[in-house]
Design an enzyme around this catalytic site. Structure first.
Site, short mmCIF file in Angstrom:
data_model
loop_
_atom_site.label_atom_id
_atom_site.label_comp_id
_atom_site.label_asym_id
_atom_site.label_seq_id
_atom_site.Cartn_x
_atom_site.Cartn_y
_atom_site.Cartn_z
N LEU A 43 0.85 -1.19 0.00
CA LEU A 43 0.00 0.00 0.00
C LEU A 43 0.89 1.24 0.00
O LEU A 43 1.80 1.36 0.83
CB LEU A 43 -0.92 -0.01 1.22
CG LEU A 43 -2.19 -0.88 1.11
CD1 LEU A 43 -3.03 -0.46 -0.09
CD2 LEU A 43 -1.86 -2.36 1.01
N LYS A 44 0.62 2.15 -0.92
CA LYS A 44 1.44 3.35 -1.07
C LYS A 44 0.91 4.45 -0.15
O LYS A 44 -0.25 4.86 -0.26
CB LYS A 44 1.45 3.84 -2.51
CG LYS A 44 2.14 2.89 -3.46
CD LYS A 44 2.18 3.43 -4.88
CE LYS A 44 3.21 4.51 -5.06
NZ LYS A 44 3.36 4.92 -6.48
N VAL A 45 1.77 4.91 0.74
CA VAL A 45 1.43 5.97 1.70
C VAL A 45 2.39 7.13 1.49
O VAL A 45 3.60 6.93 1.50
CB VAL A 45 1.53 5.45 3.15
CG1 VAL A 45 1.27 6.59 4.15
CG2 VAL A 45 0.55 4.30 3.38
#
Length: 369
Positions: free
Chosen positions: A139-141
């Site tokens: 997941l890209k944060v």
């Protein structure tokens, strides 16, 4: 496979594709890139999904089904992106298994409008992790003030994270600390922390583009000499910071407690050259650093395949000259840290704009089905 791509792989660089679309998946194009060009991972972002939804009719049937089921645009976007990422992850699963989790990853962006809300980021990332249901999805944060504690909590939950839009060493240090703290908490909670993975995504071409514009406004020979050098110098220093951390006491203590613990790898992003005066392969060939990831659009991948030449020595082996470049930049009155903060903010704002436009398009198409 071309000689340059083969050399990259032999140097220990993981080649990722910075693109995804329903047509690329269904046509077998992604599989061919895996088999022919040693692509071992995929990254995505709102700009990529915006383009994918705008090109062709690959999503028409699914959008029709979503309209009949009366899904909102926001939920439809979650479903469409998760479908693509899940299918790409399935394609990459054999690589993930073969490399024991080193490669075979696909990244999925969390709603960028949550960039300044820690709790919302954690909730959305946890939901997407469940929806995709694949162990090889990150997941890209974004690397924001609210994003770092979200990274820590997600890692502590055993959810892999791609910390994105990093433009400075200061931000990188925070990303490293967030990952380490998350690993420590995961270990305390009794999770298998050695299975958790993370990458830190450094943006390169965007950085040079912005710095070069500042340099062009300075009437001095020294400014011209620095054009096109800052992003690569900064990458050298990021690699040095990576080495320093993993030779440090904190990492040694944690890795002693958790054998097989994986470091937060460096991922070079924004690798498509923006200035025609520079080589279109420079952000790939000059960063042949073992253990790193280079994600590139297909145009850059093709350029590297066609005429890229990998130097004998990796760029990360010479941090002293990189430090001098950064000192020279400061001597010209250009604040690197200030510009990096502006670029990080602009990157998030840009993704928010793309996200809003995707939602508008989806809302319109859902309404007409």
């Amino acid at each position: 496979m071309s000689q340059a791509l083969d050399d990259l792989t032999k140097h220990g660089v993981s080649i990722y594709l910075d693109d995804i679309s329903r047509s690329r998946l269904e046509s077998g194009d992604l599989r061919r890139l895996v088999e022919r060009d040693s692509v071992v991972g995929v990254t995505t972002n709102p700009s990529i999904f915006k383009k994918a939804l705008s090109d062709g009719d690959g999503y028409d049937k699914t959008i029709s089904d979503l309209a009949r089921s009366e899904f909102s645009a926001a939920d439809a976007l979650r479903i469409l992106t998760c479908m693509d990422v899940r299918d790409a992850a399935d394609m990459m699963a054999p690589i993930h298994r073969k490399t024991d989790g080193h490669d075979g990853w696909v990244s999925l962006e969390v709603n960028p409008f949550y960039a300044n809300d820690t709790e919302a980021t954690v909730a959305e990332a946890t939901l997407l992790h469940w929806m995709v249901g694949r162990e090889n999805v990150m997941l890209k944060v974004p690397a924001t003030h609210a994003g770092f504690p979200a990274v820590t909590e997600l890692i502590a939950r055993g959810i892999p994270v791609n910390v994105t839009v990093i433009f400075s060493l200061t931000t990188h240090d925070q990303a490293l600390d967030a990952y380490m703290t998350g690993l420590e908490r995961a270990h305390q909670r009794g999770l298998n922390a050695w299975k958790v993975r993370s990458v830190a995504s450094f943006y390169l071409a965007r950085l040079d583009d912005a710095i070069d514009r500042e340099l062009d406004s300075v009437n001095a020979p020294a400014a011209a000499e620095l054009r096109g050098k800052v992003a690569l110098a900064h990458a050298r220093l990021a690699h040095q910071a990576y080495d320093d951390l993993h030779n440090g006491e904190r990492w040694r203590t944690l890795s002693h407690s958790i054998p097989g613990l994986a470091p937060q790898r460096l991922l070079w992003a924004s690798t498509s050259t923006k200035d025609d005066r520079y080589s279109d392969t420079r952000y790939v060939t000059q960063l042949a650093i073992p253990g790193s990831i280079n994600t590139m659009p297909e145009k850059t991948l093709r350029a590297v395949s066609d005429h890229g030449v990998i130097p004998a020595s990796p760029l990360g082996s010479d941090p002293d000259s990189a430090r001098q470049i950064m000192r020279d930049l400061q001597a010209l009155g250009i604040s690197f840290d200030k510009m990096a903060r502006q670029l990080e903010t602009q990157a998030v704002t840009g993704f928010q704009k793309d996200w809003r436009e995707i939602l508008d398009v989806l809302a319109s198409r859902l309404a007409t089905r």
